[in-house]
Write a protein that holds these residues in place. Structure first.
Motif: not given
Length: 156
Positions: A68-70, A74-78, A80-85, A111-118
């Motif tokens: 469930i955490l994964g 995944i969408p949050i990380a994708l 975030t990566a898209w915005e970083f690009i 998104n970085a905050g959500l990734i940190s929490i997860i």
């Protein structure tokens, strides 16, 4: 529960709990090895049956929570990566310009905050798995059945 629990029953129950650490050496060892030990002894002794059910239910629950955490991550990380690009213009063939327009950085921070929490929840799951398994092993060796926290009873 029978009050006359032999040393053999205590040892087998402790090994069932302790064998869940085999996942760090063997893929799905936390299911295979305890399941083999539990199924070969569950009909003989009720104490081993209860401990085996608890250990396997906890491992299945931890796997479910990790999945469930994964799935949430995944969408949050994708995104975030898209915005970083988006900071660089990589489609230009002759030059790579860095865009210093930080209008879209606010969602990057969320998104970085959500990734940190997860990630912290994932580390919490790992620590809970390790500490609860050690406690369950000690309790089984003392002749007690340990009820793992946050466990879904898949096997009754």
């Amino acid at each position: 529960m029978d009050t006359s629990i032999s040393k053999h029953q205590k040892n087998v129950s402790a090994v069932i709990h302790l064998s869940t650490f085999s996942k760090y050496f063997i893929p799905f060892g936390n299911f295979i090895i305890p399941l083999l030990i539990w199924t070969s002894n569950k009909d003989k002794w009720e104490f081993i049956d209860e401990n085996g059910k608890e250990a396997i239910n906890f491992q299945i629950s931890i796997l479910l929570y990790s999945i469930i955490l994964g799935i949430v991550m995944i969408p949050i990380a994708l995104f975030t990566a898209w915005e970083f690009i988006g900071f660089t213009n990589i489609l230009e063939h002759n030059s790579h310009n860095v865009d210093f327009n930080f209008d879209h950085i606010s969602s990057f921070g969320w998104n970085a905050g959500l990734i940190s929490i997860i990630a912290m929840l994932g580390i919490g799951l790992l620590l809970m798995d390790v500490f609860c398994t050690i406690i369950a092993t000690i309790r089984a060796n003392d002749g007690l059945v340990y009820n793992y926290p946050l466990t879904i009873k898949f096997i009754k």
